[in-house]
Write an enzyme that holds these catalytic residues in place. Structure first.
Site, PDB file in Angstrom:
ATOM      1  N   ARG A  50       0.813  -1.211   0.000  1.00  0.00           N
ATOM      2  CA  ARG A  50       0.000   0.000   0.000  1.00  0.00           C
ATOM      3  C   ARG A  50       0.850   1.266   0.000  1.00  0.00           C
ATOM      4  NH1 ARG A  50      -1.952   1.148   4.835  1.00  0.00           N
ATOM      5  NH2 ARG A  50      -2.854  -0.883   5.221  1.00  0.00           N
TER       6      ARG A  50
ATOM      7  N   TYR B 187     -14.015  21.360 -11.324  1.00  0.00           N
ATOM      8  CA  TYR B 187     -14.578  20.055 -11.688  1.00  0.00           C
ATOM      9  C   TYR B 187     -15.711  19.703 -10.700  1.00  0.00           C
ATOM     10  CZ  TYR B 187     -14.135  14.945 -12.454  1.00  0.00           C
ATOM     11  OH  TYR B 187     -14.346  13.625 -12.723  1.00  0.00           O
TER      12      TYR B 187
ATOM     13  N   ASP C  58      -5.852  22.245  -9.751  1.00  0.00           N
ATOM     14  CA  ASP C  58      -6.120  21.098 -10.611  1.00  0.00           C
ATOM     15  C   ASP C  58      -5.532  21.454 -11.977  1.00  0.00           C
ATOM     16  OD1 ASP C  58      -7.199  19.220 -12.398  1.00  0.00           O
ATOM     17  OD2 ASP C  58      -9.027  18.965 -11.197  1.00  0.00           O
TER      18      ASP C  58
ATOM     19  N   LYS D 150      -6.223  11.184 -17.556  1.00  0.00           N
ATOM     20  CA  LYS D 150      -6.420  11.905 -18.825  1.00  0.00           C
ATOM     21  C   LYS D 150      -5.154  11.825 -19.687  1.00  0.00           C
ATOM     22  CE  LYS D 150     -10.366  12.728 -16.970  1.00  0.00           C
ATOM     23  NZ  LYS D 150     -10.745  13.871 -16.170  1.00  0.00           N
TER      24      LYS D 150
END
Ligand SMILES: *Cc1c(COP(=O)(O)O)cnc(C)c1O
Length: 387
Positions: free
Chosen positions: A54, A107, A180, A205
């Site tokens: 992790r 967003y 962002d 993206k």
């Protein structure tokens, strides 16, 4: 080393990987230690190397190293999605009673997080006009303001906030700035040079670039890096190693892909701007865009996502246009090699400003196809819209 060379060589060392060009992907939960002493040493500083799956594997560290240097930050953290990157950044400063200043063009899910989970935990937010000048934003800051959150340009409406001026005003009051930075990627908006403290990417993206993985990255300056890393660990966020590998592979061709995405977007915009069905284009790299001056001052290039506002038309005609497209896919996300189109409703995502457009708004992602074929697809679409 210049960025383009780093894109090719960053985050890999063939000598450490038996001469193979690309780093191996380790699938791991357990990491074994030979002795109690080694186990205790690792536990004393789990961020120093491999510790438990992790906490990251070599391919995570490779992407993080490549990204941090590319973006000019101190360190980067991978997360399992772009939204997870946003939540890690916000949770790294959140505390009961804290206040956030959030640009109105962010967003949608960023706002949902702020109005949902964060509000429930006692964090309040004020939304502001992304075009406000720094003094107006500064006037909204309170002693308990924990961060300013920006998106440049907003991924539905494409306004560009004055990041350096807002960052300067925030820093005067000791408030960090998060951005962002998904649209511009680390290549076209040097976030840290512009005053940002924490830069966030939906690597889903352009970094991944092939519509086949969910991935987020948070890059932070020295002040914020450790806290961001610890927040991601406390939340238990970890990206799968195969997805991280795809992100690292995507980085190698990021510049080349972006050049074609931007060229196709510019050509589509030129063609669309001359169409009678189009009211306006939302793409700051265009000289007639209201945000062009800021784009030119602060950005180093353009990507392939833009908006189009159509003149009023009925829903059925619009559906006829969109349903019949053969090259433009309809669906969420963007940044892959293929073209996408999406009807959007920016008005529902705003509270501090009003989005006014007389007709429907579309969001287009220009893929890597031959632009003449894309234009022909849209032209046939407009014929269906008119008919
Ligand atoms: C898609 C997107 C996100 C979220 O990324 P996911 O990987 O889908 O969670 C965040 N910000 C922007 C601007 C986006 O376009």
């Amino acid at each position: 080393m210049k960025d383009d060379t780093w894109l090719v060589h960053g985050g890999r060392d063939p000598r450490r990987q038996q001469g193979m060009v690309n780093p191996p992907v380790y699938h791991a939960s357990t990491v074994l230690f030979d002795t109690v002493a080694e186990l205790e040493a690792a536990a004393a500083d789990p961020l120093a190397g491999v510790y438990y799956g992790r906490y990251g594997t070599p391919v995570h560290f490779a992407l993080e190293e490549a990204m941090a240097r590319l973006e000019g930050g101190h360190g980067a953290v991978t997360t399992c999605s772009g939204l997870a990157a946003i939540s890690v950044a916000l949770m790294s400063v959140a505390a009961a009673g804290a206040h956030l200043l959030i640009a109105d063009n962010v967003y949608g899910p960023t706002r949902k997080l702020s109005e949902g989970l964060l509000k429930r935990l006692g964090v309040t937010a004020t939304y502001f006009d992304p075009c406000a000048d720094a003094d107006e934003v500064a006037a909204l800051m309170r002693p308990e303001t924990a961060a300013v959150f920006l998106e440049a340009p907003g991924s539905l409406t494409f306004e560009i906030p004055d990041v350096p001026a807002i960052a300067a005003a925030a820093h005067e009051r000791g408030v960090p700035v998060m951005l962002d930075n998904t649209w511009a990627t680390p290549l076209y908006f040097p976030a840290f040079e512009r005053g940002v403290d924490i830069s966030i990417h939906a690597a889903t993206k352009y970094v991944v670039g092939h519509a086949d993985a969910m991935l987020g990255l948070v890059t932070a300056n020295e002040t914020h890096y450790r806290r961001v890393r610890k927040t991601a660990i406390q939340l238990g966020y970890c990206a799968g190693p195969d997805d991280v590998y795809l992100g690292l592979r995507g980085l190698r061709t990021l510049r080349l892909r972006l050049e074609r995405h931007a060229a196709n977007a510019a050509a589509l915009c030129d063609w669309l701007a001359a169409r009678p069905e189009v009211e306006r284009i939302l793409y700051p790299p265009r000289p007639d865009d209201p945000h062009h001056a800021l784009w030119k001052r602060d950005f180093l290039g353009a990507s392939g996502l833009f908006g189009v506002v159509l003149h009023p038309c009925d829903k059925r005609s619009l559906a006829a246009m969109l349903d019949g497209l053969s090259l433009f896919g309809m669906g969420f996300s963007w940044g892959g090699y293929e073209s996408l189109i999406l009807p959007t409703d920016p008005a529902i995502h705003r509270t501090a400003t009003r989005w006014s457009a007389s007709g429907p708004t579309l969001r287009i992602h220009a893929g890597l196809e031959d632009v003449d074929d894309l234009i022909a697809d849209l032209e046939a679409g407009f014929e269906r819209l008119g008919g």
